[in-house]
Design a protein around this motif. Structure first.
Motif, PDB file in Angstrom:
ATOM      1  N   GLY A 147      17.382  28.770  95.660  1.00  8.71           N
ATOM      2  CA  GLY A 147      16.530  27.970  94.785  1.00  8.71           C
ATOM      3  C   GLY A 147      16.127  26.645  95.406  1.00  8.71           C
ATOM      4  N   SER A 148      15.018  26.127  94.934  1.00  6.83           N
ATOM      5  CA  SER A 148      14.498  24.868  95.438  1.00  6.83           C
ATOM      6  C   SER A 148      15.317  23.695  94.910  1.00  6.83           C
ATOM      7  CB  SER A 148      13.033  24.708  95.012  1.00  6.83           C
ATOM      8  OG  SER A 148      12.565  23.403  95.320  1.00  6.83           O
ATOM      9  N   CYS A 149      15.441  22.653  95.748  1.00  7.90           N
ATOM     10  CA  CYS A 149      16.085  21.403  95.327  1.00  7.90           C
ATOM     11  C   CYS A 149      15.044  20.351  94.978  1.00  7.90           C
ATOM     12  CB  CYS A 149      17.013  20.879  96.424  1.00  7.90           C
ATOM     13  SG  CYS A 149      18.418  21.957  96.780  1.00  7.90           S
ATOM     14  N   TYR A 150      13.769  20.750  94.969  1.00  8.12           N
ATOM     15  CA  TYR A 150      12.664  19.896  94.535  1.00  8.12           C
ATOM     16  C   TYR A 150      12.607  18.581  95.310  1.00  8.12           C
ATOM     17  CZ  TYR A 150      12.390  23.318  90.858  1.00  8.12           C
ATOM     18  OH  TYR A 150      12.288  24.505  90.178  1.00  8.12           O
ATOM     19  N   GLY A 151      12.614  18.732  96.637  1.00  9.53           N
ATOM     20  CA  GLY A 151      12.458  17.586  97.514  1.00  9.53           C
ATOM     21  C   GLY A 151      13.754  16.931  97.922  1.00  9.53           C
ATOM     22  N   ALA A 152      14.888  17.354  97.351  1.00  5.10           N
ATOM     23  CA  ALA A 152      16.166  16.709  97.657  1.00  5.10           C
ATOM     24  C   ALA A 152      17.007  17.520  98.634  1.00  5.10           C
ATOM     25  CB  ALA A 152      16.963  16.487  96.375  1.00  5.10           C
ATOM     26  N   GLU A 153      16.373  18.519  99.317  1.00  6.47           N
ATOM     27  CA  GLU A 153      17.125  19.346 100.263  1.00  6.47           C
ATOM     28  C   GLU A 153      17.592  18.501 101.445  1.00  6.47           C
ATOM     29  OE1 GLU A 153      14.084  20.026  99.223  1.00  6.47           O
ATOM     30  OE2 GLU A 153      14.117  21.935  98.145  1.00  6.47           O
ATOM     31  N   SER A 154      18.827  18.720 101.859  1.00  4.49           N
ATOM     32  CA  SER A 154      19.357  18.008 103.019  1.00  4.49           C
ATOM     33  C   SER A 154      19.023  18.728 104.322  1.00  4.49           C
ATOM     34  CB  SER A 154      20.872  17.841 102.886  1.00  4.49           C
ATOM     35  OG  SER A 154      21.503  19.109 102.759  1.00  4.49           O
ATOM     36  N   SER A 155      18.631  20.014 104.221  1.00 10.33           N
ATOM     37  CA  SER A 155      18.234  20.798 105.390  1.00 10.33           C
ATOM     38  C   SER A 155      17.336  21.934 104.921  1.00 10.33           C
ATOM     39  CB  SER A 155      19.470  21.340 106.126  1.00 10.33           C
ATOM     40  OG  SER A 155      20.209  22.216 105.292  1.00 10.33           O
ATOM     41  N   ASP A 156      16.784  22.675 105.873  1.00 14.71           N
ATOM     42  CA  ASP A 156      15.858  23.754 105.510  1.00 14.71           C
ATOM     43  C   ASP A 156      16.544  24.883 104.764  1.00 14.71           C
ATOM     44  OD1 ASP A 156      13.785  22.401 106.683  1.00 14.71           O
ATOM     45  OD2 ASP A 156      13.952  23.449 108.617  1.00 14.71           O
TER      46      ASP A 156
END
Length: 380
Positions: A147-156
């Motif tokens: 699932g998406s973290c909506y811009g808060a991803e720490s990596s791909d």
């Protein structure tokens, strides 16, 4: 043998008077009767005290180190829904716990206090394992969900498969979580729907915390707390724009097990919020206590005193997080309560004092009455 008897006779401290020299009076008999009744009641009272236990209290310096402190609580918030109500705790050792859920039970209550639903604390439903999208796109046949973290991803390859994981990702970035209804995971878990369903309801939250035995704080807030460096925020408050009413009733609050004579000053205390915004603060001084009963059984507990303060959230200034905050500190003095029976020798001593004292006072009164009446007769 006769000399021994004579010597004992000479030691007699209670010489006998011939009955021919006695002068018995009505008033003397009345004084005797009253004194006998007084002695009887005093004896009954003393015997009752002997049968019951007494508690001796001593103060000593608390030299104990380490250990834990158990905080039991039962608090009702008539105006705060269960979905957004959370409890946090931290202490001066640097240990912090946010949105505590273990050993916590929340009960939804309506406007008049009736129970709607009781549940172990959780926000939303379990995570969705097979939603339809992967970072905004469709899943391929053999792909697992990410699932998406909506811009808060720490990596791909960072995945957020639940509303809680999205919130954690935002927390690590130091961002506030807004527009929860637009987040797919939160919408599927029914978080936003729960907030609307519980609008107008209150919440009863009860359970216990096991914290380090050092000074600290715990608080109930309408939102979820996260921290960035030394700053703390509440990220779910933006879900609703209303000022939360933190009216509350403390049904129970204690720091350990109950023992006879223990009084918890906040049990049953209720506070009504009159102005919008602000936080209510309790400052507690916790005093360790040890209670030992007559059988030698020991109860380790704590007593506490409290002062209260309401902190207003004035417009134009820094807005304090609404909630109920408990700041506790530990006293360096420990109270020992020792339950014991009065000794038999002490009981016998008191009985002798009752008998001797009553007879002495009665004799003085009788003497005054007798000589007073005798003097009045001479004047007449």
């Amino acid at each position: 043998m006769q000399s021994v008897v004579q010597k004992l006779r000479d030691l007699d401290a209670y010489p006998k008077v011939n009955e021919d020299f006695y002068n018995r009076t009505f008033y003397g008999g009345l004084v005797t009767l009253v004194s006998a009744i007084i002695m009887f009641f005093l004896f009954v009272f003393e015997f009752s005290s002997y049968l019951h236990t007494v508690t001796e209290t001593t103060l000593v310096v608390d030299t104990s180190r380490g250990g834990t402190l158990r905080i039991n609580f039962d608090v009702t918030f008539p105006e705060v829904p269960c979905t957004v109500l959370s409890i946090d705790a931290e202490d001066i050792s640097g240990e912090r716990h946010f949105d505590i859920r273990h050993d916590i039970v929340k009960t939804r209550v309506d406007a008049i206090g009736n129970t709607v639903e009781a549940r172990q604390d959780s926000i939303g439903a379990p995570k969705i394992k097979k939603p339809l999208q992967k970072h905004g796109g469709r899943l391929d046949h053999n792909e697992t969900y990410c699932g998406s973290c909506y811009g808060a991803e720490s990596s791909d390859d960072h995945c957020c498969n639940s509303c809680e994981e999205v919130r954690e990702a935002y927390k690590k970035k130091g961002w506030a979580l807004t527009n929860v209804d637009l987040i797919d995971q939160c919408e599927r878990e029914g978080f936003f729907q729960k907030i609307h369903e519980e609008k107008g309801e209150g919440c009863n939250i009860k359970g216990f915390l096991e914290v380090n035995k050092v000074a600290g704080t715990f608080h109930f807030i309408p939102g979820k707390t996260f921290h960035l460096s030394d700053f703390f925020f509440s990220d779910f408050i933006s879900v609703q724009n209303d000022n939360y009413n933190i009216t509350h009733k403390i049904n129970k609050l204690n720091f350990g097990d109950y023992f006879p004579g223990l009084v918890n000053p906040l049990d049953g205390v209720q506070w009504l919020q009159q102005t919008a915004g602000g936080s209510y603060q309790y400052f507690l001084k916790v005093v360790p206590a040890i209670y030992t009963d007559v059988r030698g059984r020991t109860i380790l507990s704590n007593q506490f005193s409290v002062t209260e303060h309401f902190k207003h959230s004035d417009s134009g200034r820094y807005q304090s997080v609404p909630g109920v905050f408990f700041y506790y500190d530990l006293s360096p003095v420990k109270v020992n309560y020792m339950e014991k029976h009065t000794s038999f020798l002490h009981f016998v001593t008191n009985v002798c004092a009752i008998i001797g004292g009553t007879f002495t006072v009665a004799g003085i009164i009788d003497s005054f009455v007798y000589h007073g009446r005798k003097a009045m007769k001479k004047k007449m």
